[in-house]
Design an enzyme around this catalytic site. Structure first.
Site, PDB file in Angstrom:
ATOM      1  N   GLU A 151       7.840   2.845  14.893  1.00  0.00           N
ATOM      2  CA  GLU A 151       8.615   3.317  13.746  1.00  0.00           C
ATOM      3  C   GLU A 151       8.524   4.835  13.703  1.00  0.00           C
ATOM      4  O   GLU A 151       7.479   5.404  13.994  1.00  0.00           O
ATOM      5  CB  GLU A 151       8.084   2.709  12.449  1.00  0.00           C
ATOM      6  CG  GLU A 151       8.283   1.200  12.385  1.00  0.00           C
ATOM      7  CD  GLU A 151       7.890   0.607  11.045  1.00  0.00           C
ATOM      8  OE1 GLU A 151       8.684  -0.156  10.484  1.00  0.00           O
ATOM      9  OE2 GLU A 151       6.777   0.906  10.565  1.00  0.00           O
TER      10      GLU A 151
ATOM     11  N   CYS B 173      -3.703   0.792   7.064  1.00  0.00           N
ATOM     12  CA  CYS B 173      -4.088   0.322   8.396  1.00  0.00           C
ATOM     13  C   CYS B 173      -4.557   1.472   9.273  1.00  0.00           C
ATOM     14  O   CYS B 173      -5.216   1.251  10.286  1.00  0.00           O
ATOM     15  CB  CYS B 173      -2.922  -0.405   9.064  1.00  0.00           C
ATOM     16  SG  CYS B 173      -2.435  -1.924   8.223  1.00  0.00           S
TER      17      CYS B 173
ATOM     18  N   GLU C 292       4.187  -3.628  12.638  1.00  0.00           N
ATOM     19  CA  GLU C 292       3.084  -2.689  12.451  1.00  0.00           C
ATOM     20  C   GLU C 292       2.010  -3.458  11.712  1.00  0.00           C
ATOM     21  O   GLU C 292       2.117  -3.718  10.514  1.00  0.00           O
ATOM     22  CB  GLU C 292       3.547  -1.457  11.673  1.00  0.00           C
ATOM     23  CG  GLU C 292       2.557  -0.303  11.725  1.00  0.00           C
ATOM     24  CD  GLU C 292       1.605  -0.283  10.542  1.00  0.00           C
ATOM     25  OE1 GLU C 292       0.437  -0.707  10.724  1.00  0.00           O
ATOM     26  OE2 GLU C 292       2.017   0.140   9.459  1.00  0.00           O
TER      27      GLU C 292
ATOM     28  N   ASN D 256       0.798  -1.229   0.000  1.00  0.00           N
ATOM     29  CA  ASN D 256       0.000   0.000   0.000  1.00  0.00           C
ATOM     30  C   ASN D 256       0.829   1.276   0.000  1.00  0.00           C
ATOM     31  O   ASN D 256       0.355   2.318  -0.443  1.00  0.00           O
ATOM     32  CB  ASN D 256      -1.003  -0.002   1.166  1.00  0.00           C
ATOM     33  CG  ASN D 256      -0.358  -0.212   2.510  1.00  0.00           C
ATOM     34  OD1 ASN D 256       0.787  -0.627   2.621  1.00  0.00           O
ATOM     35  ND2 ASN D 256      -1.114   0.074   3.568  1.00  0.00           N
TER      36      ASN D 256
END
Length: 476
Positions: free
Chosen positions: A457, A283, A249, A150
């Site tokens: 992150e 997400c 993640e 994505n």
């Protein structure tokens, strides 16, 4: 496409078995390129190269690593249109969205160029013994990076930059739907001064076997993954064999809450960003939209008008706002979510019908009065569908928002900052956007709670994911 082979030890290679796979343009369903598919033997070659390169890179001064990362940022910033075009071709997102991703991706190199020189330690006295307590951070070791489709550029740079800043070498497995952007980044890294073997890219259709092999090699010490919770669980299981340092993640089911005192124009603008950035294929996308009953009708009207105004088409067309979804499977799943919700009583305000013709297009769609048993509010939609539910009680909406195994991000809109902060603190999420539809920032620690992941992150924390803390007890 110029670069379609594996990138190992600074060299473009066909791969051990010379197998290839096609990358498809989701707007036209035509083949963009044939890309080399890595096998286990290629993984071993990449591990050998990374091991040798890291020994030298970790010995470099933090300032040297910082300057290389800074140069990478400068080079990538000068080539944003090239990267944006490639992102659009293989991912489908509209040109403006792709330019935003390219700039965001480049920014990780600048941020971690600044962080590379700030791996601060500590010296203090032990209270009882009087010995010196010396704490320092060291490179953790070889890192395996597994990235999703994505964000073909940003999900890679968000991992590469902190790993290099920390002194680690990396092996990247990009998503097979979108490997071209990451491959195109490699010549730029070379130009910036990244040594051969420090960064290796292994596109492959045999992801499971390839990554599992990498994670069972004793030289690997870190695994960083962005993707679904289901795949994340499998990688964590593999990582457990060697007790690897994981950064995960994973999935999300983001609630977005609009209180009755919210500025509706701000709330709609924020919802459009939280829902439609990257066509909802994120997400972080708002998945469950809770709007107070007193303002729900006005909110639905304004949001439907904004969604209906978006132009759908090939992302290379500068007039297009919404490109195609990444593949046929994703497009079909989104259509099924809408059909399921409507069949269970939801009201359709706009969109809801896949257009005829080539390409994996689905129109921006607004649903209201979506029942709690609709599939789209219990699973990630990953598409341009706004699923709206009403509420009246603050306690109830907080409970509904937290009633999920996921905990990546939530959004809150209210003009009452006291209430806004109180609600944010009670939401069991790693990140919250307060009167904002965007939380991603290279300077902030990105990550979730519960089954949305481990670690962070971005921010200072992002570099520490690739470092080990060492304590020395000393007397002199």
């Amino acid at each position: 496409m110029e670069h379609t082979n594996l990138y190992i030890n600074g060299t473009w290679v066909e791969g051990a078995e010379k197998t290839r796979f096609d990358v498809i343009n989701p707007a036209t369903e035509e083949v963009l390129a044939s890309v080399a598919s890595a096998e286990v033997a290629d993984a071993d070659a990449a591990l050998d190269a990374a091991e040798a390169a890291m020994a030298l890179w970790a010995a470099q001064t933090p300032r040297h690593r910082s300057e290389v990362l800074r140069k990478t940022w400068e080079l990538m910033t000068g080539r944003l249109p090239e990267f944006a075009r490639l992102i659009t071709l293989e991912n489908g997102k509209a040109r403006t969205d792709a330019m935003g991703e390219a700039a965001y991706a480049a920014e990780f190199f600048r941020w971690f160029a600044e962080e590379a020189v700030r791996a601060d330690g500590m010296i203090t006295h032990a209270p009882a013994s009087g010995a010196r307590i010396i704490v320092q951070h060291k490179p953790a070791g070889l890192a395996v990076l597994v990235t999703p489709w994505n964000y073909p550029a940003a999900m890679g740079t968000r991992k590469i930059a902190p790993a290099l800043a920390a002194g680690c070498a990396v092996i990247i497995k990009p998503a097979s739907e979108t490997p071209l952007t990451m491959l195109a980044l490699m010549p730029l890294l070379e130009e910036a001064g990244v040594p051969k073997g420090l960064v290796n890219v292994l596109p492959s259709r045999k992801t499971g076997a390839l990554v599992d092999h990498l994670l069972h090699d004793p030289r690997v010490r870190v695994v960083s993954f962005t993707g679904s919770t289901a795949v994340g669980r499998k990688l964590l299981s593999s990582a457990a064999a060697q007790v690897l340092k994981p950064a995960m993640e994973l999935g999300g089911n983001a609630p977005l809450i609009v209180f009755e005192d919210a500025d509706l124009d701000v709330a709609v603008e924020g919802t459009m960003l939280a829902k439609m950035r990257n066509l909802g294929e994120a997400c972080t996308a708002a998945n469950r939209i809770y709007v107070h009953d007193n303002v729900k009708a006005a909110f639905v009207e304004k949001l439907s008008a904004s969604m209906s105004a978006l132009k759908v088409g090939d992302g290379l067309d500068p007039s297009v706002d919404v490109g195609p979804l990444v593949n046929a499977e994703t497009c079909s799943k989104v259509a099924e979510f809408v059909e399921d919700a409507v069949s269970k009583g939801a009201t359709l305000h706009c969109g809801g019908t896949k257009p005829d013709g080539k390409g994996f297009f689905y129109p921006p769609t607004v649903l209201s009065d979506v029942p709690a048993n609709a599939d789209c509010v219990n699973d990630e939609i990953f598409g341009p569908v706004a699923a709206i539910q009403g509420f009246t009680d603050q306690e109830d909406v907080i409970a509904c928002a937290n009633d999920t195994e996921y905990g990546l991000v939530a959004y809150v809109f209210t003009e009452d900052m006291k209430r806004g902060m109180q609600v944010c603190e009670r939401l069991d999420y790693g990140m919250v956007g307060l009167n904002r539809g965007l939380v991603s920032d290279p300077a902030a620690p990105f990550g979730g709670t519960k089954q949305s992941g481990l670690g962070r992150e971005g921010g200072h924390e992002g570099m520490l994911e690739f470092m080990e803390t060492q304590y020395i007890s000393a007397s002199w």
